[in-house]
Write a protein that holds these residues in place. Structure first.
Motif, mmCIF file in Angstrom:
data_model
loop_
_atom_site.group_PDB
_atom_site.id
_atom_site.type_symbol
_atom_site.label_atom_id
_atom_site.label_comp_id
_atom_site.label_asym_id
_atom_site.label_seq_id
_atom_site.Cartn_x
_atom_site.Cartn_y
_atom_site.Cartn_z
ATOM 1 N N SER A 1 55.980 88.323 78.203
ATOM 2 C CA SER A 1 57.515 88.884 78.705
ATOM 3 C C SER A 1 58.190 88.976 80.081
ATOM 4 N N SER B 1 66.107 95.618 68.835
ATOM 5 C CA SER B 1 66.156 95.004 70.661
ATOM 6 C C SER B 1 67.027 95.202 71.753
ATOM 7 N N ASP C 1 62.811 92.918 76.774
ATOM 8 C CA ASP C 1 62.026 91.829 77.550
ATOM 9 C C ASP C 1 63.273 91.852 79.151
ATOM 10 N N GLU D 1 52.401 94.197 77.060
ATOM 11 C CA GLU D 1 53.174 95.694 76.995
ATOM 12 C C GLU D 1 52.896 97.010 76.084
ATOM 13 N N SER E 1 52.658 88.778 73.179
ATOM 14 C CA SER E 1 54.184 89.314 73.053
ATOM 15 C C SER E 1 54.083 90.295 72.114
#
Length: 154
Positions: free
Chosen positions: A53, A82, A24, A143, A74
């Motif tokens: 994000s 991550s 993020d 995304e 998301s």
């Protein structure tokens, strides 16, 4: 009812340039400038949505869009991977990386498997045609993994 969904991938950031699993991170200067430059090419829609994000929200803003944040959009939950680079994970966890790359049901990172991601996004897409859906023309900044999951869902 016919539903049209237009999907836009957010602009670049340092995590993408460095081949890291995005944690993020915000847009970088270049990504922000490119999004602003593309603003005139974005079609109108009945409802504009943004993934939650920072990168999606900043892209939406740079495109000049007023969007509602949609939690269902998301990004892929890659849990403990991550923010780490692909090379780092491959070196530290080669067997887990191999399992993840070869099995769409695998989630060795402790997050969401590819199958789970496709199922989640497919469920969201299917809900857009429901009688109580807010409109039949959607634009969403999401995304890249979410967009790929939407395409695979069909």
């Amino acid at each position: 009812m016919t539903v049209r969904v237009m999907l836009i991938s957010p602009a670049m950031n340092a995590a993408l340039r460095e081949a890291r699993f995005d944690g993020d991170a915000p847009l970088d200067r270049s990504g922000r400038e490119r999004a602003r430059a593309a603003a005139d090419a974005v079609p109108a829609a009945g409802l504009t949505l943004s993934g939650p994000s920072e990168r999606c929200r900043e892209t939406t803003e740079a495109l000049g869009l007023a969007a509602r944040t949609e939690p269902a959009l998301s990004g892929w939950d890659l849990a403990r991977w991550s923010g780490r680079s692909l090379d780092d994970v491959a070196a530290a966890e080669p067997a887990r990386m191999s399992a993840w790359l070869g099995d769409p049901s695998a989630a060795p990172h402790g997050g969401e498997s590819l199958r789970d991601l496709v199922g989640r996004i497919g469920g969201w897409l299917d809900s857009l045609g429901a009688p109580d859906a807010p409109g039949a023309d959607f634009l969403a900044v999401a995304e890249a993994a979410v967009i790929r999951a939407a395409v695979v869902h069909g």
